[in-house]
Design a protein around this motif. Structure first.
Motif, mmCIF file in Angstrom:
data_model
loop_
_atom_site.group_PDB
_atom_site.id
_atom_site.type_symbol
_atom_site.label_atom_id
_atom_site.label_comp_id
_atom_site.label_asym_id
_atom_site.label_seq_id
_atom_site.Cartn_x
_atom_site.Cartn_y
_atom_site.Cartn_z
ATOM 1 N N ARG A 182 -31.178 -35.801 -1.756
ATOM 2 C CA ARG A 182 -31.349 -35.254 -0.409
ATOM 3 C C ARG A 182 -32.474 -35.981 0.318
ATOM 4 O O ARG A 182 -33.565 -36.124 -0.228
ATOM 5 N N ASP A 219 -26.104 -36.010 -0.896
ATOM 6 C CA ASP A 219 -26.373 -34.629 -0.488
ATOM 7 C C ASP A 219 -26.834 -34.721 0.960
ATOM 8 O O ASP A 219 -26.602 -35.752 1.622
ATOM 9 N N MET A 220 -27.509 -33.730 1.443
ATOM 10 C CA MET A 220 -27.914 -33.738 2.841
ATOM 11 C C MET A 220 -28.749 -34.988 3.157
ATOM 12 O O MET A 220 -29.679 -35.326 2.421
ATOM 13 N N GLY A 221 -28.377 -35.681 4.222
ATOM 14 C CA GLY A 221 -29.141 -36.838 4.672
ATOM 15 C C GLY A 221 -28.795 -38.139 3.974
ATOM 16 O O GLY A 221 -29.347 -39.191 4.321
ATOM 17 N N ARG A 256 -13.018 -38.414 -2.293
ATOM 18 C CA ARG A 256 -14.372 -37.916 -2.550
ATOM 19 C C ARG A 256 -15.079 -37.502 -1.262
ATOM 20 O O ARG A 256 -15.750 -36.469 -1.232
ATOM 21 N N THR A 295 -15.762 -31.896 -0.834
ATOM 22 C CA THR A 295 -16.499 -30.634 -0.767
ATOM 23 C C THR A 295 -15.911 -29.750 0.331
ATOM 24 O O THR A 295 -15.598 -28.572 0.100
ATOM 25 N N PHE A 351 -22.800 -29.675 10.757
ATOM 26 C CA PHE A 351 -21.601 -30.465 11.053
ATOM 27 C C PHE A 351 -21.776 -31.858 10.470
ATOM 28 O O PHE A 351 -21.547 -32.866 11.098
ATOM 29 N N GLY A 352 -22.238 -31.902 9.215
ATOM 30 C CA GLY A 352 -22.362 -33.178 8.515
ATOM 31 C C GLY A 352 -21.118 -33.391 7.682
ATOM 32 O O GLY A 352 -20.021 -32.963 8.051
ATOM 33 N N ASN A 353 -21.294 -34.026 6.526
ATOM 34 C CA ASN A 353 -20.138 -34.311 5.677
ATOM 35 C C ASN A 353 -19.364 -33.033 5.362
ATOM 36 O O ASN A 353 -18.169 -32.930 5.618
ATOM 37 N N VAL A 354 -20.046 -32.041 4.804
ATOM 38 C CA VAL A 354 -19.350 -30.846 4.313
ATOM 39 C C VAL A 354 -18.807 -30.010 5.473
ATOM 40 O O VAL A 354 -17.634 -29.617 5.487
ATOM 41 N N ASP A 365 -25.465 -28.293 14.502
ATOM 42 C CA ASP A 365 -26.236 -29.137 13.592
ATOM 43 C C ASP A 365 -27.709 -28.880 13.872
ATOM 44 O O ASP A 365 -28.055 -27.888 14.527
ATOM 45 N N ILE A 366 -28.563 -29.785 13.407
ATOM 46 C CA ILE A 366 -30.005 -29.532 13.517
ATOM 47 C C ILE A 366 -30.449 -29.428 14.981
ATOM 48 O O ILE A 366 -31.484 -28.823 15.287
ATOM 49 N N ALA A 421 -25.398 -26.039 5.879
ATOM 50 C CA ALA A 421 -26.600 -26.852 6.102
ATOM 51 C C ALA A 421 -27.647 -26.493 5.042
ATOM 52 O O ALA A 421 -27.553 -26.930 3.895
ATOM 53 N N ASN A 430 -25.753 -25.036 -0.414
ATOM 54 C CA ASN A 430 -26.332 -24.460 -1.628
ATOM 55 C C ASN A 430 -27.392 -23.446 -1.247
ATOM 56 O O ASN A 430 -28.255 -23.724 -0.411
#
Ligand code: NAD
Length: 431
Positions: free
Chosen positions: A88, A160-162, A200, A204, A233-236, A256-257, A308, A331
């Motif tokens: 991350r 993971d995130m980022g 891949r 998720t 609103f990222g990958n997952v 998102d952020i 997020a 998570n």
């Protein structure tokens, strides 16, 4: 206030990782360990992370300036195979957060039957503020520092995130240069061109959508009557949105952020994705009415998907949620105290994180297996195997829930923790 009957036998073990999120993961463990009566001598051995590495390292910025960063990797247990977990990059990363995420990875891998212990890594940095060159320098240097601690049969990293496919490619390249040959199995979530797996990138989010689909069936709700709000609103989050929309659901809010957007008639996801590809965030998109991240969580919708950060569902807002299903793509999105509020309400079906977002590590496992064999599968094979594992895990959780009369979260945790305990009992004291 949550109390348990099984305090740490060795409380000093917790000090290194002490933080809200680590205490939250420990409380979850304690509750689950109580349900299945983890033997007292195995209690702390199963709970606390086995080992960690903290590194400080310099990164050269485009301006010529050299800035120091701190990076972490926590390997939670070594009893069932190599460790596995994401890396991350986020300003809020601490070793306590990384340790909690590594614990959850352990229970998740065991729950879905993967031969791994959990791990996690991270760097406290805001990737949005880095140029592509700075991101590459940071990613490569982090992996360089981790080389003595990881390996395809020791500890396998993932996004993971980022972090994303490109970061994994740089990390795989850095490791491979060090050992002198290509080692694709050192990371998963890579681009297809360097040994990534079909399916891949979306695994998720698609897994989240698949489990939501099964839950809606159980509730007798059709997709045409389903509305969805997604935080992150990222990958997952984006892949879950696309998959749920593909099933026929209406996505009414995303964020998102930088904040969120709401349209009860449904959002144009292709336009949102196109905006994010160019601008990196949703800021300035204007695809609906602006909404804060906090307000998004309290929207009336069929499915709420936190995708997020941890600890966004609190005792304060848990009482105000207006969803039918809480699908935990992130998570640790729900605090222990919020769990109690949701249990008291009894009107929200929670798909707990270690089940809900397990599609990512399941297809990461497929990628690792394909890399080790240099034999690659089709997308249809990957997705069919993914859904078969998710179905098996889901049914196991439902049956465990009935057996012990506990929440879906505790059912999932007890299955995962129980299998790690069994492995430790079978092997003896060493691992
Ligand atoms: P990502 O970096 O691709 O996207 C994260 C999203 O969250 C971004 O849209 C970002 O702007 C947003 N965000 C960050 N801080 C926020 C805040 N304070 N408020 C609202 N939004 C915020 O990350 P990802 O890979 O999509 O991971 C999202 C979550 O899913 C994390 O909890 C991660 O641990 C979990 N997860 C990821 C995977 C995976 O395969 N990538 C697998 C399992 C679980």
């Amino acid at each position: 206030m949550i109390t348990t009957n099984t305090p740490a036998m060795t409380p000093h073990l917790t000090t290194l990782y002490d933080s809200e999120v680590f205490r939250m993961a420990c409380r979850q463990y304690d509750l689950a360990a109580n349900v299945i009566h983890v033997p007292i001598e195995l209690h702390d051995r199963t709970k606390f992370p086995k080992r960690c590495l903290t590194v400080t390292f310099p990164v050269k910025f485009d301006s010529g300036e050299v800035i120091m960063f701190e990076g972490y990797r926590v390997q939670h247990h070594l009893s069932m195979g190599p460790t596995k977990g994401g890396v991350r990059f986020h300003p809020g990363v601490t070793i306590g957060e990384v340790a909690a995420l590594a614990m959850w990875m352990s229970w998740k891998c065991a729950l879905v039957g993967l031969p791994y212990g959990g791990a996690k890594g991270g760097v406290a940095v805001d990737p949005a503020k880095l140029s592509a060159a700075e991101m590459e320098n940071l990613s490569r240097r982090y992996m360089q520092e981790m080389i003595p601690f990881v390996g395809p049969n020791i500890d396998v990293m993932a996004p993971d995130m980022g972090t994303n496919e490109q970061v994994m490619a740089w990390m795989m390249d850095t490791y491979s240069i060090q050992v002198g040959n290509s080692v694709p199995a050192i990371v998963t979530g890579k681009p297809l061109a360097v040994g990534g797996s079909e399916g891949r990138r979306e695994a998720t989010g698609r897994g989240v959508a698949y489990l939501v689909c099964r839950q809606l069936e159980d509730l007798g709700i059709s997709f045409s009557d389903t509305t969805v709000a997604i935080q992150g609103f990222g990958n997952v989050g984006s892949e879950a949105a696309l998959a749920l929309a593909g099933y026929g659901a209406r996505i009414i809010a995303i964020s998102d952020i930088t904040g969120g957007w709401h349209n009860p008639r449904g959002l144009d996801l292709d336009s949102a994705l196109a905006h994010v590809r160019v601008h990196r965030t949703l800021a300035g998109w204007a695809g609906g009415d602006p909404i804060t991240n906090e307000a998004l969580l309290e929207l009336a919708c069929t499915v709420l998907v936190p995708a997020a950060l941890e600890r966004v569902i609190t005792p304060a807002n848990a009482a105000r949620l207006r969803c039918r299903i809480l699908a935990e793509a992130a998570n640790g999105p729900t605090t222990n105290e919020a769990d109690l509020v949701l249990a008291g309400r009894g009107d929200i079906e929670v798909i707990p994180d270690i089940l809900c977002n397990s599609g990512g590590v399941i297809v990461s496992y497929f990628e690792w297996v394909q890399d080790l064999q240099s034999l690659f599968w089709t997308r249809d094979e990957v997705l069919a195997k993914l859904y078969a594992i998710l179905d098996r895990a889901r049914l196991a959780v439902e049956s465990q829930r009935r057996k012990f009369g506990v929440s879906r979260r505790l059912a999932a945790l007890t299955l995962g923790i129980g299998r790690v305990v069994e492995a430790k009992q079978s092997r003896g004291l060493f691992p």
